[in-house]
Structures are given as C-alpha cells and as structure tokens.
Design an enzyme around this catalytic site. Structure first.
Site, PDB file in Angstrom:
ATOM      1  N   GLU A 184      16.012 -34.650 -26.436  1.00 57.47           N
ATOM      2  CA  GLU A 184      16.584 -32.988 -26.238  1.00 57.47           C
ATOM      3  C   GLU A 184      15.258 -32.672 -25.728  1.00 57.47           C
ATOM      4  O   GLU A 184      14.954 -31.714 -24.907  1.00 57.47           O
ATOM      5  CB  GLU A 184      16.796 -32.077 -27.430  1.00 57.47           C
ATOM      6  CG  GLU A 184      18.576 -32.968 -27.711  1.00 57.47           C
ATOM      7  CD  GLU A 184      18.341 -33.683 -28.862  1.00 57.47           C
ATOM      8  OE1 GLU A 184      19.799 -34.127 -27.903  1.00 57.47           O
ATOM      9  OE2 GLU A 184      17.984 -34.841 -28.632  1.00 57.47           O
ATOM     10  N   HIS A 213      24.531 -30.115 -38.558  1.00 54.49           N
ATOM     11  CA  HIS A 213      26.549 -30.142 -37.742  1.00 54.49           C
ATOM     12  C   HIS A 213      26.860 -28.783 -37.535  1.00 54.49           C
ATOM     13  O   HIS A 213      27.535 -28.794 -37.066  1.00 54.49           O
ATOM     14  CB  HIS A 213      26.668 -31.579 -37.552  1.00 54.49           C
ATOM     15  CG  HIS A 213      25.800 -32.604 -37.654  1.00 54.49           C
ATOM     16  ND1 HIS A 213      26.194 -33.333 -38.512  1.00 54.49           N
ATOM     17  CD2 HIS A 213      25.266 -32.850 -36.121  1.00 54.49           C
ATOM     18  CE1 HIS A 213      25.031 -34.466 -37.741  1.00 54.49           C
ATOM     19  NE2 HIS A 213      24.694 -34.535 -37.020  1.00 54.49           N
TER      20      HIS A 213
END
Length: 343
Positions: free
Chosen positions: A73, A142
């Site tokens: 990322e 998450h």
C-alpha cells in the site's frame, strides 16, 4: 412509431442494482469519459477485483488503465499520489481501509496537504476507495471504521455511501473532484440491491459531495447515520412508527465537508437527535455532530440531550455473538430513541 402517432410513452421504471454493480458502472463510465482516469490496486485487473468491483474493466481498458499492484500500500498509494500531482486522475483501491494505515503518510502528508502547501498551485485529484468498517468474522484488524480518522484531516474530502445511487453518484463526483477524496464503502453492502431511479442510470448522474439526504420524513426525532447504519435507522423508524413515533432519517453521505445545515433544520423540526455509526464512540462522527449542534442555532430547539449509538469501545472480537454485540443493531437504535424521548 408510437411517438409519431402521438401516443404517450411511459418512462422507464426504476431498476434494482447492487452496490457492487453501481460502483462498477461508475468506474466504467468515468474510465470511458476521461482518459486521465485509471484504477490501481491489488487484484483489480486480471482477477476482476477482490470484491469484483472492477469486473470486466481490465479486459475493456487494458493494462495502462487498470493496473494490478504488488501487496504494498505504501508503494502504490505513493505512485498514485505522484500520478495525480502530474495531472492524471487515479482511483486507488485499498482491499480494505484497514490496510490504508500502511499508506497513511501518503494519504495525509502527501495527498491531503499538497494543495495547501503549494499555495494552490498543485492539485491532487485522487480517489482512495475500498471497504471500510465492520465486515463479518474477520476480527479486530479488519473491522474498524475510518470515517473519524480521515474526517479529522483538513485537505481531504470523505464520503460514505449507503445505497447503490449513493455509491454511483458519489464515486463519479469523487473522480471528477480536483481534491483528494476518501470513499469509505461497506463490504456488507456490496451484494445488497437497491432501487436505482431512471435519473441515476444516466452517465451524467452525480451526487454533490457535502450534501446529506433525508431518507425518511419524521416529526418526533432526528436519526443521523452514514453507510450501513442508515438501513438500520430506517428499520428502527419502521418499528417505532407502529408505536406512534415518527423518526426523520438523515443519510449523511459525506463525512467531510459535513452537511450540518440539513441536520440542524431537522433538529429544529423534531427537537430530538440520535446519531448512529459503526465506529468507536470517542472522537467519533456522532461526537462531531453533537458538538456542531451544541455550538449552533439548533441547540436551543433540543428538548433533551442528544444520544449517540456507536460501535463498542473495544477492538472487534472474532466470535460472532460478540461481534453482533459490538455493532449497533436495530434494537439499540429503538432503545436510544426511547431514551431521547423519555418514553
């Protein structure tokens, strides 16, 4: 032929479209409309996207417009920000916004601040998008909502859609905006079908960033939510309606800039406020709404303290029974409304 004969033709009916397909439509239409637009992220190309949001786009537009990236990322968000500074209009997909923390320096220090630090001479027209908030059975790392995190930062615009129309209209507006936009989607809504009007089916349909929508009119209490909890608020409003309580439900749509005027106007009418969000309570979106109402003209119209319904103030547990109790449910909203109304 029927038109020549003077017969009246009925307008095309609204259709059912999932949030996934609405996002796919928006990406397809914007890639077609503007050659500067491109999509990049993990598995967005050959695999059609981890959640199939980009289904069919790589085959249609090729490697230069739909780009698979390594699992980094920090790297691909940085590439996207640089591309935006150079005049392109990237759409940077995070497989989940939890992973955007790997790239938070690029999002905040590079994308959000560059226009200000360059005295307006360098625009950063980029969209960071992907699933946000609680999913199902994926535990603490998450399942967190980043609305308050990114809504805190000047230089960003932050949108949080609920329905298919929200998703399509806000994504198209975000891609066309000259500022960096964070688009927080809900994984649990991707497969949910919503009615899409004839107007929303148009390639030029956009929803203005910074404008909330009243999803249900009411007179007794204002419910304000964004993303998936909007649906819970509508369900709670239907339950309460049978008991004679009419809730006005506001779909915030945009976290920053926040449409506090719509909320104020509703509170002036209903005299009560309940905010609902999936994120944690401390420094949350609901806390900001309550502060804005307290500081503004609508405060004098409140007949009771505002009430916040939020996620539990703990990391998300893995066990389903605990997970359910960490996320606002319809019963929690009903309880909060009755508390606000003292009934």
């Amino acid at each position: 032929l029927q038109q020549r004969r003077g017969l009246r033709l009925s307008a095309p009916a609204a259709i059912q479209v999932t949030v996934r397909d609405a996002l796919n439509q928006a990406l397809d239409e914007e890639l077609e409309r503007d050659e500067r637009v491109f999509l990049l992220g993990e598995e967005v190309a050959q695999y059609d996207g981890a959640y199939k949001i980009s289904r069919g786009l790589w085959k249609k537009y090729g490697d230069k417009r739909v780009i698979d990236t390594p699992i980094s990322e920090m790297g691909f968000a940085g590439i996207a920000v640089g591309a935006a500074m150079a005049g392109l209009r990237p759409v940077c997909e995070f497989m989940t916004f939890n992973f955007s923390m790997q790239a938070i320096d690029q999002v905040i220090n590079s994308a959000a601040k560059t226009c200000y630090m360059s005295a307006g001479s360098i625009a950063v027209p980029i969209v960071f998008r992907g699933p946000n908030g609680a999913s199902a059975g994926v535990a603490a790392q998450h399942s967190q909502c980043f609305a308050a995190w990114y809504g805190h930062c000047p230089g960003l615009k932050v949108v949080s859609p609920w329905s298919a129309e929200d998703a399509k209209g806000l994504l198209k507006s975000s891609i066309r905006d000259d500022n960096p936009v964070v688009m927080l989607e809900s994984e649990l809504l991707y497969g949910v079908p919503f009615e899409m009007s004839e107007q929303a089916q148009s390639k030029e349909f956009v929803i203005p960033i910074g404008k909330a929508k009243i999803e249900r009119q009411g007179t007794h209490v204002t419910l304000v939510a964004h993303s998936r909890p909007v649906g819970h608020c509508i369900e709670a409003a239907n339950v309460l309606s049978k008991e004679g309580v009419e809730c006005e439900v506001i779909n915030l749509r945009t976290i920053r800039p926040m449409d506090i005027e719509t909320v104020e106007a509703s509170v002036v009418k209903t005299n009560h406020l309940v905010t609902v969000e999936g994120g944690w309570p401390q420094f949350g979106v609901g806390a900001e709404i309550c502060a804005r109402i307290m500081e503004g003209p609508a405060f004098n119209y409140l007949d009771a303290p505002a009430v916040r319904v939020t996620g539990a103030d703990v990391p998300m547990p893995y066990a389903k029974i605990l997970e359910d109790n960490c996320i606002p449910q319809v019963k929690d909203i009903v309880f909060a409304v009755k508390k606000a109304l003292n009934i």
